[in-house]
Design a protein around this motif. Structure first.
Motif, PDB file in Angstrom:
ATOM      1  N   THR A 277       0.820  -1.209   0.000  1.00  0.00           N
ATOM      2  CA  THR A 277       0.000   0.000   0.000  1.00  0.00           C
ATOM      3  C   THR A 277       0.850   1.254   0.000  1.00  0.00           C
ATOM      4  O   THR A 277       1.806   1.361   0.770  1.00  0.00           O
ATOM      5  CB  THR A 277      -0.943   0.025   1.213  1.00  0.00           C
ATOM      6  OG1 THR A 277      -1.713  -1.178   1.256  1.00  0.00           O
ATOM      7  CG2 THR A 277      -1.888   1.212   1.142  1.00  0.00           C
TER       8      THR A 277
ATOM      9  N   ALA B 198      -4.875   5.846   0.107  1.00  0.00           N
ATOM     10  CA  ALA B 198      -4.198   4.552   0.150  1.00  0.00           C
ATOM     11  C   ALA B 198      -4.359   3.903  -1.215  1.00  0.00           C
ATOM     12  O   ALA B 198      -5.487   3.711  -1.692  1.00  0.00           O
ATOM     13  CB  ALA B 198      -4.795   3.658   1.236  1.00  0.00           C
TER      14      ALA B 198
ATOM     15  N   ASN C 192      -2.938   0.898  -4.254  1.00  0.00           N
ATOM     16  CA  ASN C 192      -2.265  -0.371  -4.509  1.00  0.00           C
ATOM     17  C   ASN C 192      -0.878  -0.089  -5.074  1.00  0.00           C
ATOM     18  O   ASN C 192      -0.743   0.582  -6.101  1.00  0.00           O
ATOM     19  CB  ASN C 192      -3.091  -1.210  -5.486  1.00  0.00           C
ATOM     20  CG  ASN C 192      -2.496  -2.574  -5.729  1.00  0.00           C
ATOM     21  OD1 ASN C 192      -1.387  -2.713  -6.221  1.00  0.00           O
ATOM     22  ND2 ASN C 192      -3.251  -3.610  -5.385  1.00  0.00           N
TER      23      ASN C 192
ATOM     24  N   LYS D  11      -7.337   2.113  -2.994  1.00  0.00           N
ATOM     25  CA  LYS D  11      -7.858   1.185  -1.991  1.00  0.00           C
ATOM     26  C   LYS D  11      -8.899   1.888  -1.122  1.00  0.00           C
ATOM     27  O   LYS D  11      -9.979   1.376  -0.903  1.00  0.00           O
ATOM     28  CB  LYS D  11      -6.720   0.646  -1.113  1.00  0.00           C
ATOM     29  CG  LYS D  11      -5.786  -0.317  -1.813  1.00  0.00           C
ATOM     30  CD  LYS D  11      -4.807  -0.928  -0.813  1.00  0.00           C
ATOM     31  CE  LYS D  11      -3.996  -2.046  -1.434  1.00  0.00           C
ATOM     32  NZ  LYS D  11      -3.095  -2.716  -0.452  1.00  0.00           N
TER      33      LYS D  11
ATOM     34  N   SER E  51      -5.309  -0.677   6.884  1.00  0.00           N
ATOM     35  CA  SER E  51      -5.975  -1.617   5.981  1.00  0.00           C
ATOM     36  C   SER E  51      -7.304  -1.096   5.454  1.00  0.00           C
ATOM     37  O   SER E  51      -7.701  -1.404   4.324  1.00  0.00           O
ATOM     38  CB  SER E  51      -6.199  -2.961   6.689  1.00  0.00           C
ATOM     39  OG  SER E  51      -6.986  -2.767   7.864  1.00  0.00           O
TER      40      SER E  51
END
Length: 372
Positions: A118, A130, A132, A139, A174
């Motif tokens: 990330t 964020a 990829n 993301k 995440s």
């Protein structure tokens, strides 16, 4: 876009992008990527130079915008860097060709941090992104109340950054879910957080440097210094914090914020300090790069290069910095400031450099979360 000076420090002790032989866990890791490189941005060009000779290896040109603010992040032979044309670029670090780009809705002044797969970066469109790392696909993104030009750092499960809405943010890396935010009341600008164990340190325009618990966002201590800290990111080394405001360079006890020394220099401080085992390096708005003794704060040597607040980075007994107003990128002897080489660039401003030494060790400036 609001006007900013460059901010800026430290050695990443682990070998970047290294791999071990399957035959023996005792073998020395092998670095599979370019070595002896300095990566640095100018107006509409990003450069890769040989760090020993100053020879150009490649340059990457954009039609508009400047690379002067965003510090690149290196991972697995890829450089990730932001530009004020609103794009985040992924470049092959060996050859300089573009792998992908992602457009935000505002100039990029934040430096980039990559964690695993990330890419994290802030934008002057008031959002934090964020992406990829392999494809550049989004993301998630998180909306703040104003520009995000403070640079991110990842620690544990969270990513941390400041926004010019006056908040310091901790988001789950995440998902982008807010974990906590802490309000200080004024803008962070290019001042960016440093994290040591459970402690997060950052400065603000209000003149305070903060120590905040990274897990809860609770204040541990804050210390009022002489003027705005918005252009300087704190550096932590051996239990001490180094930071500069407009008029002084400070050394403080990181645990309690007690002042060890305060050093003033003609011409005003205007970059983050880079600190290593030997010295503290910084540049002034009067155009000097300065090396000071880290025990006392006294000046060891200085050179006038019209640095335009560029940020230095020291590696392998050399100090690297963009000259800005002199239109050069420089390498000086760390010991006495002797010029080793200089490379001409068509730019009055430069970003902070990122260095890959002969062993593949990475050296990042203070404003980058990549510092150790």
């Amino acid at each position: 876009m609001k006007f900013k000076f460059l901010s800026g420090l430290m050695l990443v002790t682990a070998l970047a992008g290294c791999s071990s032989s399957d035959d023996s866990m005792d073998e020395t890791p092998v670095f599979n990527g370019p070595k002896n490189r300095i990566f640095i941005g100018g107006m509409n060009k990003y450069y890769a130079l040989d760090s020993q000779s100053g020879q150009l290896k490649w340059s990457f040109l954009v039609d508009s915008g400047t690379f002067q603010y965003s510090t690149a992040f290196y991972q697995d032979n890829v450089l990730y860097v932001g530009c004020t044309d609103s794009y985040i670029y992924a470049l092959n670090a060996e050859y300089g060709n573009q792998l992908w780009k992602f457009k935000t809705n505002g100039p990029i002044e934040s430096s980039v941090f990559v964690s695993g797969t990330t890419v994290f970066v802030g934008s002057d469109d008031d959002s934090f992104y964020a992406l990829n790392a392999a494809t550049g696909e989004l993301k998630w993104k998180y909306a703040t109340g104003f520009n995000v030009s403070s640079s991110p750092i990842v620690s544990g499960e969270n990513v941390y950054f400041g926004s010019d809405d006056g908040y310091l943010y901790a988001l789950a890396q995440s998902t982008g879910t807010l974990q906590w935010k802490y309000y200080v009341g004024d803008i962070f600008n290019s001042s960016s957080p440093a994290i040591v164990q459970d402690n997060l340190y950052i400065g603000n325009r209000n003149g305070y440097v903060y120590n905040i618990r990274k897990d809860t966002g609770a204040l541990i201590w804050k210390k009022l210094l002489g003027s705005s800290l918005e252009f300087s990111s704190p550096t932590i080394l051996d239990g001490y914090l180094y930071v500069s405001d407009k008029y002084s360079l400070y050394k403080m006890e990181a645990s309690a914020g007690n002042l060890v020394w305060q050093s003033s220099h003609p011409g005003n401080y205007s970059s983050s300090p880079f600190v290593n085992e030997n010295s503290v390096y910084f540049s002034s708005s009067s155009g000097n790069i300065v090396a000071s003794d880290k025990q006392s704060g006294t000046v060891k040597w200085q050179k006038t290069i019209y640095s335009n607040s560029a940020e230095p980075v020291a590696a392998d007994a050399k100090v690297y910095i963009g000259g800005g107003g002199s239109n050069f990128i420089y390498a000086f002897s760390e010991k006495d400031g002797t010029e080793i080489w200089k490379y001409p660039v068509n730019s009055t401003v430069t970003s902070a450099p990122v260095i890959l030494n002969k062993d593949g060790k990475l050296f990042y400036p203070s404003k980058s979360g990549g510092r150790n």
